[in-house]
Design an enzyme around this catalytic site. Structure first.
Site, PDB file in Angstrom:
ATOM      1  N   ASP A   1       3.252  12.821  28.544  1.00  0.00           N
ATOM      2  CA  ASP A   1       2.070  11.862  28.420  1.00  0.00           C
ATOM      3  C   ASP A   1       2.226  11.026  29.664  1.00  0.00           C
ATOM      4  OD1 ASP A   1      -0.023  10.988  27.062  1.00  0.00           O
ATOM      5  OD2 ASP A   1       1.158   9.268  25.927  1.00  0.00           O
TER       6      ASP A   1
ATOM      7  N   GLU B   1      -1.123  10.762  34.701  1.00  0.00           N
ATOM      8  CA  GLU B   1      -2.374  10.684  35.414  1.00  0.00           C
ATOM      9  C   GLU B   1      -2.131  10.296  36.876  1.00  0.00           C
ATOM     10  OE1 GLU B   1      -2.361   9.648  32.036  1.00  0.00           O
ATOM     11  OE2 GLU B   1      -3.049  11.472  31.608  1.00  0.00           O
TER      12      GLU B   1
ATOM     13  N   ASP C   1      -6.756  10.978  23.906  1.00  0.00           N
ATOM     14  CA  ASP C   1      -6.949   9.943  22.791  1.00  0.00           C
ATOM     15  C   ASP C   1      -8.387   9.810  22.104  1.00  0.00           C
ATOM     16  OD1 ASP C   1      -4.219   9.220  23.306  1.00  0.00           O
ATOM     17  OD2 ASP C   1      -4.571   7.471  24.414  1.00  0.00           O
TER      18      ASP C   1
END
Ligand SMILES: *[C@@H]1O[C@H](CO)[C@@H](O)[C@H](O)[C@H]1NC(C)=O
Ligand SMILES: *[C@@H]1O[C@H](CO)[C@@H](O)[C@H](O)[C@H]1NC(C)=O
Ligand SMILES: *[C@@H]1O[C@H](CO)[C@@H](O)[C@H](O)[C@H]1NC(C)=O
Ligand SMILES: *[C@@H]1O[C@H](CO)[C@@H](O)[C@H](O)[C@H]1NC(C)=O
Length: 960
Positions: A462, A465, A635
């Site tokens: 997670d 980015e 999300d």
């Protein structure tokens, strides 16, 4: 997960206002994540149009090469330096690589003295389609032509005479921070892909597609977590009065921040660096385009069999007891569960490769995990991208993973050579640099060491980015404050109590809805008192004018439409000026961070689990990610909107070569409710990756929370688990050939123009169509039943033929029922369902034959041990049916005795569309079989002798 900025609008109740600390540590100020207020160039009415002021290029010195042509492009006039410095000489390289693949490259021919090195995508990091055995212009279905001055080019598909790409009448602009080219589109073009974005429509005309990996809740139209500059263009033409569909694909291999404006009539491409590196795939079917593209970027991994089971996750499973209770509840209610997941809750203060000794004491946790494994269940933990920096002034604090990485010099740097320090969950953090020489060794060893203590079964990547909750190296000189709380409050903390519910909750549960609405209002009032909304509007930051030959990487002169915060590239992400060991800046490689982390983790897990397929789930992806990982839709929120969009997301990730895909079922942000969760548990059962996931402090949403959701889930899961051999075989085909698994109807019926925007139904492989109810309050659903002339659709539940006429029909879809259809012409391998994949694999197989109008059908089944990375023993059985027979033709590798436990008997064959009752059914060379025939539904059910197993060679069953 993330909890901030644009997403906050969706995750109603998750505010970015001042936090009350949930542990006695300093909270970072919200302002630490404020960048400049940037006006994206596409929104700026006074922005200069490069086409109007730039000179374009002039082609000279064309020469033929083995695979195509090379030429020089010279700047055709005075430099315009509009959003950077014009490059005066470019190299054009055209390669006819295969019959169906053309490469067109334009890159700087010589970098002027004094300019920074030019970043061009590293082929070792991101696989480039190679010119292995060029076919040259004569062997190709493509024709490249050009106009010398001003330079423009056209790409035509010879077999259809179709010009698929043309820059004719426009100028090429090529600067050190801005490259623009424009292509025209005929009115029959339909464009798909270009992600990672959730859009209003599946087809993209009118859309702005910005590509820049961002940690941002799933906001519509925003650039999300990954970078996929690939599109499928599907055009319909009339041939002899009949509509025919032709598709091709275009891959623009550039990963700088970019805006791609898709309009009626043409596409404008603007990227803030790199080169033009285009690949054309000629199709002409959508299926062929994706296969060709995916084969070149890296064919998807074959997952371990168990990963196709149902996964339960949430942020907020606070201790071992809670994990244990969830598993036990699923078991108590006899709902399949395969894997329990942990979000960041298990970690010691959110530090990777640790457990919290208060809530997940290591010894006890290992016992718990051993217990799961004994039941053939699994546990997958989250691992975050950022690495905590221990506080040097706190002598009692140590974090060996950081110390080892620091010693091996594996972290990203500032320009002065110090470590770049951002902020994520644990506090101030550093970030691995995937170009550092020792990074793989360090990363692998951390996983190896941790696995000895905590036997996980896969890894969830997670925040990659790569996300950072502050602008720039905000932790430089601050680490003796560590640990620090993120600059926003967490869900459940004061001011961030979750009161949002799905659409229509006020209709189905009026009292609760009214109470929630009033609490929400009170919270809003409290928040605006604590943190009054600013009435001052920040003026736009004036980006400095271009300095010739100098890049402004923090604020590039052309501002892409980055959706994060106030559009500054540095907000909520590692900033563009963070540097790497290979000399590149984050500016150049930003959107590849997650992909490179995924690759490195795949390598690490090969060492942790020697010989076994790594199981990864990653948020940030790029072309080729499918070779290493599954992906989830990020999300989302608990609304019907996101459930509906999950289909579009799945289809897009199919195009991008990541077929192992699912979303947070029942919704991540906000509270879910009975109706939404019931619909969603049923819908996701037909996705490849099937996981329920929830945000911390929202109402629980496991399938057993509501009796009706439990029963709806069981119904859909029993279908999914029956279909496991079908899903696994589809994943095998994807792995071998690059084919898709979840499919748009338009890909399977490419000549039917009615399907252009259909992303509310989908196919699982070629043989199954799902028509889910996606709106609140409905009990019926309208869907399209395409036909290619010989198509017959059969209702999954009854086996009877149904609408097959290429029209819309409305069918019953009461809560708890999901309409599913089998497509004639296909044979689906099945197996009796169970509560785990382990048990399901012990059950007898079944075969579902659905005859088309011509009375034929085909399919296949692939069987191996479900886990080996290098498969040694496997059986592939081709299945073929006529009106009166089913033949099986098996080929194998290795020793089938090693697969004995998976080669259970084939107990039953169902044949749909048998026109009359047969007088006998026989297995070749054997006795008559028992059978039943239902004259109402025209379904023949054959009971095979218990000795019948899939095998190599030919087997046949006949009825007449
Ligand atoms: C898309 O870009 C155009 C400028 O080309 C702009 O006017 C429009 O508002 C943008 N649309 C969205 C949804 O951002
Ligand atoms: C586990 O966590 C739950 C939820 O926070 C809590 O109610 C429970 O008391 C905890 N149990 C143990 C054994 O710590
Ligand atoms: C229910 O809430 C929606 C907004 O979510 C609103 O548009 C609608 O009017 C409400 N209906 C009732 C009956 O309160
Ligand atoms: C109404 O909503 C509340 C809160 O989510 C829930 O506890 C209750 O079961 C719901 N009732 C119905 C009938 O859905």
């Amino acid at each position: 997960m993330k909890v901030q900025s644009v997403g906050a609008a969706l995750l109603a109740g998750v505010a970015t206002c001042a936090a009350e600390s949930f542990r006695p540590i300093p909270t970072l100020p919200a302002s630490i994540d404020n960048g400049e207020n940037i006006l994206p160039t596409i929104m700026n009415n006074s922005a200069v149009d490069a086409q109007a002021v730039c000179p374009g290029y002039k082609l000279m010195h064309m020469r033929e090469t083995k695979s195509g042509v090379d030429a020089r492009l010279y700047l055709a006039g005075k430099a315009c330096n509009v959003y950077g410095t014009d490059i005066d000489q470019l190299q054009l390289r055209v390669q006819y690589q295969t019959r169906d693949r053309l490469s067109v490259q334009i890159f700087p021919a010589n970098i002027p003295e004094g300019q920074e090195p030019w970043y061009i995508v590293n082929d070792e990091q991101v696989q480039r389609p190679l010119d292995r055995m060029p076919v040259g212009p004569n062997g190709s279905d493509w024709e490249f032509s050009y106009v010398a001055s001003p330079f423009s080019f056209e790409v035509k598909r010879k077999s259809t005479g179709d010009v698929v790409f043309s820059t004719s009448g426009t100028k090429l602009v090529f600067e050190n921070q801005f490259v623009e080219w424009k292509t025209s589109l005929p009115s029959n073009a339909n464009i798909y892909g270009l992600g990672d974005i959730i859009s209003e429509n599946f087809e993209l005309k009118g859309a702005n597609r910005t590509i820049y990996a961002a940690d941002i809740g799933d906001s519509p139209e925003a650039n999300l977590y990954g970078a996929h500059p690939f599109y499928l263009d599907h055009r319909y033409v009339k041939v002899n009065g009949k509509t025919k569909g032709y598709a091709h694909g275009v891959y623009s291999r550039n990963f700088h921040g970019q805006d791609i404006l898709v309009r009626e009539g043409g596409i404008t491409w603007r990227t803030i660096g790199g080169s033009i590196d285009l690949f054309f795939f000629s199709g002409p079917t959508p299926a062929k385009v994706t296969r060709s593209y995916v084969t070149e970027i890296g064919k998807p991994a074959l997952p371990q069999y168990w990963t196709l089971g149902f996964h339960q996750c949430r942020w907020g499973y606070a201790n071992i007891t809670e994990l244990d209770d969830v598993v036990k509840n699923y078991q108590k209610f006899q709902i399949p569960v395969e894997t329990i997941w942990s979000d960041i809750d298990y970690m010691d203060q959110y530090r990777d490769w640790t457990v919290d000794e208060n809530t997940f004491p290591q010894a006890e946790f290992k016992t718990f995990l051993d217990g799961l494994h004994a039941q053939h269940l699994h546990w997958v933990p989250i691992v975050d991208a950022a690495i905590y920096v221990p506080n040097p002034s706190n002598g009692s604090e140590s974090y060996a993973s950081y110390d080892r990485g620091h010693a091996l010099d594996v972290f990203m740097k500032n320009e002065d050579g110090s470590e770049y320090i951002g902020a994520v969950w644990p506090g101030f953090t550093v970030f691995p640099d995937w170009s550092a020489p020792n990074v793989q060794e360090w990363w692998t060893n951390e996983f190896l060491a941790w696995f000895k203590e905590i036997p996980f079964d896969g890894i969830w990547l997670d925040m990659n980015e790569v996300s950072s909750f502050c602008v720039g190296s905000c932790g430089s000189g601050q680490v003796d404050m560590n640990p620090v709380h993120p600059p926003f409050s967490l869900p459940g903390e004061k001011g961030s109590i979750i009161y949002s519910y799905p659409e229509g909750f006020n209709l189905t549960n009026a009292t609760e809805a009214a109470a929630a609405a009033s609490s929400s209002k009170a919270q809003d009032a409290y928040n605006s008192k604590v943190n009054p909304p600013s009435t001052v509007t920040t003026p736009y930051y004036q980006i400095p004018a271009v300095t010739p030959n100098v890049r402004n990487i923090n604020h590039p002169p052309y501002a892409i439409n980055n959706a994060q915060g106030s559009h500054d590239l540095a907000i909520h992400a590692v900033s563009p000026n963070a540097t790497h060991h290979d000399g590149s800046s984050d500016y150049d490689v930003h959107s590849l961070w997650g992909f490179l982390e995924t690759k490195a983790t795949f390598e690490a897990l090969l060492k942790v689990f020697p010989g076994k397929r790594p199981f990864l789930l990653a948020r940030s992806t790029a072309p080729g990610s499918g070779k290493y990982t599954a992906h989830w839709g990020g999300d989302n929120a608990s609304t019907f909107y996101y459930m509906r969009k999950s289909i579009q997301q799945a289809l897009n990730f199919g195009l991008f070569g990541i077929p192992f895909f699912g979303v947070d079922t029942c919704g991540f942000g906000g509270n879910s409710d009975l109706e939404l969760c019931s619909r969603w548990m049923q819908l996701s059962a037909f996705f490849t990756f099937y996981r329920n996931h929830n945000i911390i402090s929202a109402n629980s949403q496991e399938a057993y929370v509501w009796a009706d959701v439990a029963s709806a889930s069981k119904t859909a899961m029993s279908i999914r688990y029956s279909l496991l051999p079908y899903f696994y075989t589809l994943m095998y085909h994807a792995h071998k050939s690059g084919s898709t698994v979840l499919r748009a109807l338009s890909w399977e019926f490419p000549d039917d123009e009615n399907l252009i925007n259909n992303d509310y139904q989908f196919m699982v492989g070629g043989g199954l169509m799902v028509l889910p109810a996606l709106d609140q309050g409905v009990t019926k659903v309208t869907g399209y039943f395409p036909t290619d002339g010989s198509t017959t659709w059969y209702d999954w539940y009854t086996g009877a033929a149904t609408f097959s006429d290429g029209k819309n029909h409305t069918v019953d879809a009461p809560l708890g029922h999901i309409p599913v259809y089998v497509r004639g012409g296909h044979i689906l391998p099945l197996q009796a369902p169970a509560l785990t994949t382990y048990q399901a694999r012990k059950n007898p197989f079944e075969i579902l034959v659905a005859l088309d109008k011509s009375g034929t059908a085909s399919g296949s089944v692939y069987i191996d041990d479900g886990e080996s990375q290098n498969v040694k023993d496997a059986l592939f059985v081709a299945l073929r049916a006529t009106k009166t027979s089913l033949s099986l033709n098996g080929v194998s590798i290795g020793n089938l005795n090693n697969l004995k436990s998976y080669l259970t008997n084939v107990a039953t064959v169902y044949v749909l569309g048998v026109s009359a009752k047969p007088s006998a059914v026989k297995v070749a060379g054997s006795e008559n079989c028992q059978f039943e025939y239902d004259s109402q539904t025209k379904k023949l059910t054959i009971k095979l002798p218990s000795s019948f197993v899939y095998s190599k060679g030919k087997q046949q069953i006949t009825w007449a």
